[in-house]
Design an enzyme around this catalytic site. Sequence first.
Site, PDB file in Angstrom:
ATOM      1  N   TYR A  70       0.816  -1.212   0.000  1.00  0.00           N
ATOM      2  CA  TYR A  70       0.000   0.000   0.000  1.00  0.00           C
ATOM      3  C   TYR A  70       0.855   1.270   0.000  1.00  0.00           C
ATOM      4  O   TYR A  70       0.354   2.350  -0.322  1.00  0.00           O
ATOM      5  CB  TYR A  70      -0.917   0.042   1.224  1.00  0.00           C
ATOM      6  CG  TYR A  70      -1.857  -1.122   1.382  1.00  0.00           C
ATOM      7  CD1 TYR A  70      -2.075  -2.032   0.349  1.00  0.00           C
ATOM      8  CD2 TYR A  70      -2.531  -1.322   2.582  1.00  0.00           C
ATOM      9  CE1 TYR A  70      -2.933  -3.109   0.517  1.00  0.00           C
ATOM     10  CE2 TYR A  70      -3.393  -2.396   2.750  1.00  0.00           C
ATOM     11  CZ  TYR A  70      -3.579  -3.293   1.719  1.00  0.00           C
ATOM     12  OH  TYR A  70      -4.416  -4.349   1.896  1.00  0.00           O
ATOM     13  N   LEU A  86     -17.523  -5.029   1.214  1.00  0.00           N
ATOM     14  CA  LEU A  86     -18.586  -4.286   0.547  1.00  0.00           C
ATOM     15  C   LEU A  86     -18.472  -4.376  -0.966  1.00  0.00           C
ATOM     16  O   LEU A  86     -19.123  -3.616  -1.690  1.00  0.00           O
ATOM     17  CB  LEU A  86     -18.562  -2.822   1.000  1.00  0.00           C
ATOM     18  CG  LEU A  86     -18.658  -2.613   2.520  1.00  0.00           C
ATOM     19  CD1 LEU A  86     -18.579  -1.124   2.867  1.00  0.00           C
ATOM     20  CD2 LEU A  86     -19.946  -3.224   3.086  1.00  0.00           C
ATOM     21  N   LYS A 141     -12.872   0.283   5.382  1.00  0.00           N
ATOM     22  CA  LYS A 141     -12.071   1.488   5.185  1.00  0.00           C
ATOM     23  C   LYS A 141     -12.973   2.648   4.798  1.00  0.00           C
ATOM     24  O   LYS A 141     -13.906   2.486   4.016  1.00  0.00           O
ATOM     25  CB  LYS A 141     -11.040   1.258   4.090  1.00  0.00           C
ATOM     26  CG  LYS A 141     -10.120   2.441   3.822  1.00  0.00           C
ATOM     27  CD  LYS A 141      -9.675   2.505   2.376  1.00  0.00           C
ATOM     28  CE  LYS A 141     -10.788   3.002   1.486  1.00  0.00           C
ATOM     29  NZ  LYS A 141     -10.376   3.293   0.091  1.00  0.00           N
ATOM     30  N   SER A 142     -12.707   3.821   5.363  1.00  0.00           N
ATOM     31  CA  SER A 142     -13.386   5.043   4.950  1.00  0.00           C
ATOM     32  C   SER A 142     -12.515   6.216   5.341  1.00  0.00           C
ATOM     33  O   SER A 142     -11.795   6.162   6.343  1.00  0.00           O
ATOM     34  CB  SER A 142     -14.758   5.164   5.619  1.00  0.00           C
ATOM     35  OG  SER A 142     -15.358   6.393   5.270  1.00  0.00           O
ATOM     36  N   ARG A 199     -18.521   8.067   8.648  1.00  0.00           N
ATOM     37  CA  ARG A 199     -18.652   6.687   8.181  1.00  0.00           C
ATOM     38  C   ARG A 199     -17.812   5.755   9.044  1.00  0.00           C
ATOM     39  O   ARG A 199     -18.211   4.614   9.302  1.00  0.00           O
ATOM     40  CB  ARG A 199     -18.232   6.585   6.717  1.00  0.00           C
ATOM     41  CG  ARG A 199     -18.382   5.189   6.116  1.00  0.00           C
ATOM     42  CD  ARG A 199     -19.820   4.698   6.114  1.00  0.00           C
ATOM     43  NE  ARG A 199     -20.674   5.527   5.336  1.00  0.00           N
ATOM     44  CZ  ARG A 199     -20.824   5.447   4.007  1.00  0.00           C
ATOM     45  NH1 ARG A 199     -20.146   4.544   3.321  1.00  0.00           N
ATOM     46  NH2 ARG A 199     -21.650   6.263   3.363  1.00  0.00           N
ATOM     47  N   ASN A 246     -19.412   2.518  10.902  1.00  0.00           N
ATOM     48  CA  ASN A 246     -18.934   1.156  10.710  1.00  0.00           C
ATOM     49  C   ASN A 246     -18.509   0.479  12.012  1.00  0.00           C
ATOM     50  O   ASN A 246     -18.282  -0.735  12.029  1.00  0.00           O
ATOM     51  CB  ASN A 246     -17.774   1.146   9.716  1.00  0.00           C
ATOM     52  CG  ASN A 246     -18.219   1.423   8.291  1.00  0.00           C
ATOM     53  OD1 ASN A 246     -19.393   1.285   7.952  1.00  0.00           O
ATOM     54  ND2 ASN A 246     -17.288   1.829   7.454  1.00  0.00           N
TER      55      ASN A 246
END
Length: 280
Positions: free
Chosen positions: A55, A194, A234-235, A240, A244
Site C-alpha cells: 500500500y 462491501l 475502510k473510509s 462513516r 462502521n
Amino acid sequence: MTASTPQIPLIDLNDGRAIPQLGFGTYQVPPADTEKVVSDALEAGYRHLDTAQMYGNEDGVGRAIAASGIPRDELWLTTKLNNSSHERAAARDSAERSLEALGGRIDLFLVHWPLAMHDDVARVWEAMEGIRSDFAVDSIGVSNFTPANLARLSEAGLSTPTVNQIESNPYFVNDEVRAACTDRGIAVEAWSPLAQGAVFGDPQLTALAEQVGRSISQVVLRWVLQRGDIVFPKSSSPGRMRENLDLFDFELNDEQMASISALHNGTRSGPDPDTFDWRG
C-alpha cells in the site's frame, strides 16, 4: 477506546493470541493522507489497523500511532509482505523496514499473495517463521491462500498460519476457502466486504437495510461478523468510520443471514489468487 465505542469481540488465534474482530483498513489510502485518516480512525475508537507494504502507507500509519498517545498494548497492527520480497533475505530486509516504519512492533505479519503459479509457498512461509522467531513480530499468517496453498504448508511440515485474509462479500462468499481454514484452525479475515461499493446499489440489500433500520454497510458488515470472520472496513469519512463501528447493538436473524449469502454469484472484486502474479 472512546466512551461511545462498544467493546469489540476478540477472535482466538491458534497461537494463543486474540485479535479484535473489527478493525480499520488502509487499502488505497494515499500515503499523503494516511496519517490524518488513521488518526481519525483511532479517535473514532478503532484499535485494530490493517496495512501492507504494497500500500505504500506504512509510514503514515506509524506516525498516526506515535502521535495518538494510545498505549501500544491497546493496539493490534497488521501488515503484509510485498510480492517482490518472497526470498528469505528480501523478506527479512522488508520486515525490518516495516518494523522501523511502524514503531518497532508488528502484531500480525502476512504473506500478501501466494504467487502460486511460479513460487513454492512453503519457501516463503519458512522465511516468515524465521521472521517471527528473530524479530518483534508476534503472529504470522497468510492472505489469499487457496486450500491447495494451505495444504502445501502442511505437507512440508511447517506451522499452521494464524489467519488467512481472503476476499469475502455477499457476491463472493468464498465458502470453500473459509471451510478449509476452519478445518485447519485458521481464522478468516474478509477483505472487500462491501464488494468495492457494489453492495450499495443492490435492491435486496437496500430493502433489508430499511427493514432493520440500518445502513447497507452496517448490514453487510454485521453479516460478516455473524459468520465469524474478522473484518476491517475502510473510509476517509469520520462519520462513516463511526457508523462502521456501530454494529454491536443489533443482530440479523437466520433468514436475513441466508438471504445475504444467497446473493453469491461468483463475482470477484479483486484478483484470482490462482492467476495473480504481480510483483511490484
